[in-house]
Design a protein around this motif. Structure first.
Motif, PDB file in Angstrom:
ATOM      1  N   ARG A   1     -69.843  17.698 -43.476  1.00 45.95           N
ATOM      2  CA  ARG A   1     -70.977  18.613 -43.356  1.00 45.95           C
ATOM      3  C   ARG A   1     -72.187  18.055 -44.086  1.00 45.95           C
ATOM      4  O   ARG A   1     -72.063  17.347 -45.087  1.00 45.95           O
ATOM      5  N   VAL A   2     -73.368  18.402 -43.586  1.00 44.12           N
ATOM      6  CA  VAL A   2     -74.586  18.108 -44.336  1.00 44.12           C
ATOM      7  C   VAL A   2     -74.517  18.863 -45.662  1.00 44.12           C
ATOM      8  O   VAL A   2     -74.163  20.036 -45.706  1.00 44.12           O
ATOM      9  N   GLY A   3     -74.865  18.194 -46.738  1.00 45.35           N
ATOM     10  CA  GLY A   3     -74.814  18.806 -48.063  1.00 45.35           C
ATOM     11  C   GLY A   3     -73.566  18.475 -48.849  1.00 45.35           C
ATOM     12  O   GLY A   3     -73.484  18.762 -50.048  1.00 45.35           O
ATOM     13  N   ASP A   4     -72.586  17.859 -48.202  1.00 45.22           N
ATOM     14  CA  ASP A   4     -71.337  17.560 -48.905  1.00 45.22           C
ATOM     15  C   ASP A   4     -71.529  16.562 -50.040  1.00 45.22           C
ATOM     16  O   ASP A   4     -70.729  16.529 -50.984  1.00 45.22           O
ATOM     17  N   ASN A   5     -72.567  15.740 -49.966  1.00 47.56           N
ATOM     18  CA  ASN A   5     -72.808  14.812 -51.073  1.00 47.56           C
ATOM     19  C   ASN A   5     -73.136  15.559 -52.359  1.00 47.56           C
ATOM     20  O   ASN A   5     -72.949  15.036 -53.458  1.00 47.56           O
ATOM     21  N   TRP A   6     -73.602  16.814 -52.245  1.00 51.87           N
ATOM     22  CA  TRP A   6     -73.796  17.676 -53.417  1.00 51.87           C
ATOM     23  C   TRP A   6     -72.586  18.588 -53.632  1.00 51.87           C
ATOM     24  O   TRP A   6     -72.158  18.794 -54.768  1.00 51.87           O
ATOM     25  N   ARG A   7     -72.027  19.134 -52.570  1.00 51.36           N
ATOM     26  CA  ARG A   7     -70.862  20.007 -52.728  1.00 51.36           C
ATOM     27  C   ARG A   7     -69.722  19.306 -53.469  1.00 51.36           C
ATOM     28  O   ARG A   7     -69.002  19.922 -54.254  1.00 51.36           O
ATOM     29  N   ASN A   8     -69.540  18.038 -53.212  1.00 50.28           N
ATOM     30  CA  ASN A   8     -68.401  17.297 -53.736  1.00 50.28           C
ATOM     31  C   ASN A   8     -68.601  16.790 -55.155  1.00 50.28           C
ATOM     32  O   ASN A   8     -67.721  16.108 -55.696  1.00 50.28           O
ATOM     33  N   ARG A   9     -69.714  17.105 -55.764  1.00 53.23           N
ATOM     34  CA  ARG A   9     -69.938  16.671 -57.140  1.00 53.23           C
ATOM     35  C   ARG A   9     -69.320  17.668 -58.107  1.00 53.23           C
ATOM     36  O   ARG A   9     -68.758  18.684 -57.710  1.00 53.23           O
ATOM     37  N   TYR A  10     -69.422  17.407 -59.386  1.00 54.68           N
ATOM     38  CA  TYR A  10     -68.676  18.188 -60.375  1.00 54.68           C
ATOM     39  C   TYR A  10     -69.052  19.668 -60.349  1.00 54.68           C
ATOM     40  O   TYR A  10     -70.171  20.047 -60.031  1.00 54.68           O
ATOM     41  N   HIS A  11     -68.064  20.467 -60.701  1.00 53.66           N
ATOM     42  CA  HIS A  11     -68.055  21.901 -60.419  1.00 53.66           C
ATOM     43  C   HIS A  11     -69.289  22.639 -60.945  1.00 53.66           C
ATOM     44  O   HIS A  11     -69.827  23.523 -60.267  1.00 53.66           O
ATOM     45  N   GLN A  12     -69.740  22.307 -62.132  1.00 50.66           N
ATOM     46  CA  GLN A  12     -70.803  23.079 -62.783  1.00 50.66           C
ATOM     47  C   GLN A  12     -72.194  22.483 -62.585  1.00 50.66           C
ATOM     48  O   GLN A  12     -73.142  22.932 -63.233  1.00 50.66           O
ATOM     49  N   LEU A  13     -72.340  21.527 -61.705  1.00 52.74           N
ATOM     50  CA  LEU A  13     -73.626  20.853 -61.558  1.00 52.74           C
ATOM     51  C   LEU A  13     -74.722  21.806 -61.089  1.00 52.74           C
ATOM     52  O   LEU A  13     -74.568  22.533 -60.109  1.00 52.74           O
ATOM     53  N   VAL A  14     -75.822  21.787 -61.818  1.00 59.42           N
ATOM     54  CA  VAL A  14     -77.055  22.497 -61.460  1.00 59.42           C
ATOM     55  C   VAL A  14     -78.203  21.501 -61.639  1.00 59.42           C
ATOM     56  O   VAL A  14     -78.201  20.704 -62.589  1.00 59.42           O
ATOM     57  N   LEU A  15     -79.159  21.508 -60.720  1.00 52.97           N
ATOM     58  CA  LEU A  15     -80.287  20.589 -60.844  1.00 52.97           C
ATOM     59  C   LEU A  15     -80.990  20.781 -62.183  1.00 52.97           C
ATOM     60  O   LEU A  15     -81.148  21.904 -62.656  1.00 52.97           O
ATOM     61  N   HIS A  16     -81.417  19.690 -62.780  1.00 51.78           N
ATOM     62  CA  HIS A  16     -82.145  19.755 -64.046  1.00 51.78           C
ATOM     63  C   HIS A  16     -83.653  19.866 -63.824  1.00 51.78           C
ATOM     64  O   HIS A  16     -84.398  20.100 -64.776  1.00 51.78           O
ATOM     65  N   ASP A  17     -84.103  19.636 -62.589  1.00 50.74           N
ATOM     66  CA  ASP A  17     -85.525  19.777 -62.261  1.00 50.74           C
ATOM     67  C   ASP A  17     -85.787  21.186 -61.732  1.00 50.74           C
ATOM     68  O   ASP A  17     -84.954  21.758 -61.029  1.00 50.74           O
ATOM     69  N   PRO A  18     -86.975  21.752 -62.009  1.00 52.35           N
ATOM     70  CA  PRO A  18     -87.273  23.114 -61.558  1.00 52.35           C
ATOM     71  C   PRO A  18     -87.670  23.167 -60.085  1.00 52.35           C
ATOM     72  O   PRO A  18     -88.074  22.156 -59.485  1.00 52.35           O
ATOM     73  N   VAL A  19     -87.576  24.343 -59.517  1.00 53.69           N
ATOM     74  CA  VAL A  19     -87.773  24.553 -58.078  1.00 53.69           C
ATOM     75  C   VAL A  19     -89.146  24.089 -57.608  1.00 53.69           C
ATOM     76  O   VAL A  19     -89.278  23.548 -56.513  1.00 53.69           O
ATOM     77  N   TRP A  20     -90.175  24.271 -58.425  1.00 49.51           N
ATOM     78  CA  TRP A  20     -91.537  23.933 -57.982  1.00 49.51           C
ATOM     79  C   TRP A  20     -91.690  22.429 -57.777  1.00 49.51           C
ATOM     80  O   TRP A  20     -92.551  21.990 -57.036  1.00 49.51           O
ATOM     81  N   TYR A  21     -90.857  21.650 -58.451  1.00 43.01           N
ATOM     82  CA  TYR A  21     -90.892  20.191 -58.354  1.00 43.01           C
ATOM     83  C   TYR A  21     -90.052  19.685 -57.191  1.00 43.01           C
ATOM     84  O   TYR A  21     -90.200  18.542 -56.769  1.00 43.01           O
ATOM     85  N   ASP A  22     -89.186  20.539 -56.632  1.00 44.25           N
ATOM     86  CA  ASP A  22     -88.133  20.079 -55.732  1.00 44.25           C
ATOM     87  C   ASP A  22     -88.315  20.470 -54.264  1.00 44.25           C
ATOM     88  O   ASP A  22     -87.414  20.226 -53.465  1.00 44.25           O
ATOM     89  N   HIS A  23     -89.431  21.078 -53.888  1.00 39.35           N
ATOM     90  CA  HIS A  23     -89.619  21.485 -52.498  1.00 39.35           C
ATOM     91  C   HIS A  23     -89.448  20.315 -51.531  1.00 39.35           C
ATOM     92  O   HIS A  23     -89.814  19.177 -51.843  1.00 39.35           O
ATOM     93  N   LEU A  24     -88.922  20.615 -50.344  1.00 34.32           N
ATOM     94  CA  LEU A  24     -88.819  19.613 -49.285  1.00 34.32           C
ATOM     95  C   LEU A  24     -90.000  19.741 -48.328  1.00 34.32           C
ATOM     96  O   LEU A  24     -90.658  20.780 -48.267  1.00 34.32           O
ATOM     97  N   PRO A  25     -90.297  18.693 -47.550  1.00 36.74           N
ATOM     98  CA  PRO A  25     -91.430  18.772 -46.614  1.00 36.74           C
ATOM     99  C   PRO A  25     -91.240  19.876 -45.578  1.00 36.74           C
ATOM    100  O   PRO A  25     -90.129  20.119 -45.107  1.00 36.74           O
ATOM    101  N   TYR A  26     -92.321  20.536 -45.241  1.00 35.29           N
ATOM    102  CA  TYR A  26     -92.437  21.503 -44.149  1.00 35.29           C
ATOM    103  C   TYR A  26     -91.779  22.859 -44.457  1.00 35.29           C
ATOM    104  O   TYR A  26     -92.302  23.889 -44.031  1.00 35.29           O
ATOM    105  N   VAL A  27     -90.670  22.890 -45.151  1.00 34.10           N
ATOM    106  CA  VAL A  27     -89.970  24.153 -45.429  1.00 34.10           C
ATOM    107  C   VAL A  27     -89.721  24.249 -46.930  1.00 34.10           C
ATOM    108  O   VAL A  27     -88.666  23.812 -47.417  1.00 34.10           O
TER     109      VAL A  27
END
Length: 634
Positions: free
Chosen positions: A245-271
């Motif tokens: 599935r798309v996203g599995d490269n993040w799903r499969n990482r360690y259980h408690q992982l949360v991004l260390h960067d804030p949401v305003w820095y992490d937007h994707l193009p167009y959406v």
């Protein structure tokens, strides 16, 4: 015999890359009151006259000593940071037809962009006039930003301290957004026509004679953002990923992982992320977003797909690739495709860097693995104690150590050299404040402001920013040192971003683990290499043995070039250049730009870098496909 000096770990660079020297600020007078708009307009007018007259000497007079013109695809089909008037003039003279940037204009389209009095340093002691710009090149349009200071050596004439220009679109090949959005339906009489769903399935599967122009390896943030930009430029693109599935490269990482960067820095193009999105995104939530993003933007993704063969034809300028795709039905199909471009978007880090240590095969504990293979701490049976050793002191190492502690383990984290540590709240608040925050500028404006700072000048600014972060984090840092944790403040005291750009690691953005170390809840073994892995623990160079049931090596990753060698072979790997670290001009090497092998690109980085540079990469590919640019062009 003289002893060779040892470079401290915090000043080390990627092999073959350059140690970036921080810029210096010019001496300027005090600015009491000034018409910022008149200053910006006057300088822009003079600059345009110099360009139109093809007079490099006149251009030279518009820049301060110690200034920089940073350009992305405007002056050439590459990225440049030209330091000093002489270097700028030399570059302009070296191009066959002079400057490819034809003209610039002041951009006053919103409050952020219009000319204003602004500081060019972190502390606000060096003030001048800043203005957003619109840019016209010989083949496209773009945006820019200029920072002007009075030249005390030349009657306080206003001159550029930094000029930034970046191409954002090709004339005649604009993105299909806004007023250029697709119609969605062709009204009228069309017997037998297919509906959207039927057309979408045919396109996604590349049915019949359909072929992708671009093949992307990896459906993480790099692959998705690059594909999104190419899709809007009408470049047929296919992403393949080995995961189901798309996203599995993040799903499969360690259980408690949360991004260390804030949401305003992490937007994707167009959406962009919606307004209710948490400030820090859990990895599974990000995975769901990636999966939705691919569907919403109609990206062509083949999951459970592997590349088994790839050959490049230098004469035809195309690849022949063989793919094995496992469909939802369980059936496998083999497809041979002929893309003209392959983008390796398998992560800015390459293969896991797993040390080879005597005795590793003899370990009799429950788990010994690299951090990339760690899925989470186990639940300990009642009445039993488990001991864990985590080797490595960057973000992953700390997060994993905290996960072990929260599951009841006795945890030791092994720190072999030193680490830059800043708190998430104060560190990111200082570094990203005013740009990426609630109520801050539009993301594209924030990106422009950040990218407009040449890296040598960013390094100088971040010396002061790092000192301010250390002041705010004083209690935290003193507590860590008292606990035996060795700290540094980054390359030449320039902190987090410079460590990231210079070597891709060596830092921890604290989200709670530091206090556990301070309180002694997580123990530290500092400054000792592992001599041997014993059946029930680890022997260190100082003779101490620590017993362990689990050993996790959070020891980082190899260069992307190593992954390219593994996938595409020695022939390609020997043609491409090393990735990451600074080149001689202070730009990041090889990523998002030509690699040395036609038709092959590296793409990676955090979400913010992927958002920004996906446009730049897509423009280069589109320009080649439309005959506007040749791979060999400067």
């Amino acid at each position: 015999m003289a002893t060779a000096s040892v470079i401290p770990s915090y000043n080390r660079v990627e092999p073959g890359s350059n140690h970036l020297t921080a810029a210096t600020y010019p001496a300027t007078g005090v600015i009491s009151s000034v018409d910022a708009s008149a200053v910006a307009t006057g300088w822009v007018d003079g600059f345009n006259r110099a360009l139109s007259g093809q007079d490099p000497s006149a251009v030279k007079q518009l820049f301060l000593q110690g200034s920089c013109w940073r350009d992305q695809l405007g002056l050439s089909w590459d990225y440049h940071s030209l330091y000093g008037p002489d270097k700028i003039v030399s570059f302009l003279k070296s191009t066959p037809n002079g400057s490819r940037v034809i003209s610039i204009d002041v951009d006053s389209s919103n409050a952020t962009r219009k000319p204003s009095i602004a500081a060019v340093d972190f502390q606000g002691k060096v003030n001048g006039v800043a203005s957003f710009l619109t840019v016209k090149t010989d083949v496209g349009r773009g945006r820019g930003l200029v920072r002007l200071l009075p030249d005390t050596q030349d009657n306080n004439k206003w001159k550029a301290f930094t000029l930034f220009t970046a191409m954002h679109e090709l004339k005649g090949y604009e993105e299909t957004i806004g007023s250029n959005r697709p119609h969605g339906v062709d009204h009228g009489d069309h017997p037998g026509r297919k509906n959207w769903q039927e057309r979408r399935i045919a396109t996604e599967n590349y049915e019949g004679e359909l072929e992708p122009t671009v093949l992307i390896l990896g459906a993480g943030q790099g692959g998705l953002t690059a594909a999104a930009r190419l899709h809007q430029l009408k470049v047929p693109t296919l992403i393949i990923d080995k995961n189901p599935r798309v996203g599995d490269n993040w799903r499969n990482r360690y259980h408690q992982l949360v991004l260390h960067d804030p949401v305003w820095y992490d937007h994707l193009p167009y959406v962009p992320f919606p307004s209710h999105w948490p400030i820090f995104t859990p990895k599974d939530k990000l995975a769901e977003w990636f999966e939705s993003y691919a569907r919403l933007l109609e990206l062509n993704v083949w999951n459970s797909t592997t590349l088994t063969d790839a050959k490049w034809d230098d004469e035809k300028r195309e690849w022949t690739v063989t793919l094995i795709r496992k469909k939802a039905s369980g059936e496998e199909e083999t497809r041979v495709l002929h893309p003209r471009h392959v983008i390796q978007a398998t992560g800015h880090s390459g293969e896991m860097k797993m040390p080879s240590i005597k005795g590793m095969d003899s370990f009799k504990g429950d788990r010994l693995c690299h951090s990339s293979q760690f899925r989470g701490a186990d639940k300990i049976p009642k009445g039993r104690t488990k001991r864990a050793i985590v080797v490595g002191c960057c973000n992953s190492g700390h997060d994993i150590a905290q996960d072990f502690y929260e599951h009841g383990y006795d945890v030791t984290i092994v720190q072999r050299s030193s680490t830059y540590v800043m708190s998430s709240k104060d560190g990111l608040g200082v570094l990203l404040g005013g740009l990426y925050e609630e109520g801050g500028p539009e993301t594209e404006d924030a990106d422009l402001m950040f990218m407009s700072i040449p890296n040598a000048m960013l390094k100088r600014m971040h010396r002061d920013a790092t000192a301010e972060i250390s002041r705010r984090d004083e209690t935290l840092l003193k507590g860590l040192e008292k606990a035996g944790f060795k700290l540094d403040d980054g390359p030449d005291h320039a902190g987090f971003f410079m460590k990231y750009f210079q070597r891709g690691g060596g830092y921890y953005i604290d989200v709670g683990c530091s206090q556990l170390i301070i309180d002694g809840k997580i123990k530290i073994k500092q400054g000792q290499e592992i001599e041997e892995v014993k059946p029930n623990g680890v022997l260190f160079a100082d003779g101490e043995i620590l017993e362990a049931d689990e050993i996790i090596f959070a020891t980082g990753y190899e260069n992307m070039r190593g992954t390219a060698r593994k996938i595409f072979g020695d022939g390609l790997a020997e043609r491409v250049k090393d990735v990451w670290g600074f080149d001689q001009e202070g730009e990041l090497r090889t990523m998002w730009r030509r690699t040395g092998h036609p038709g092959f690109w590296f793409f990676g980085g955090n979400l913010a870098l992927c958002r920004y540079y996906s446009r730049m990469l897509a423009l280069q590919i589109k320009a080649m496909e439309e005959g506007i640019m040749k791979y060999e062009d400067p």
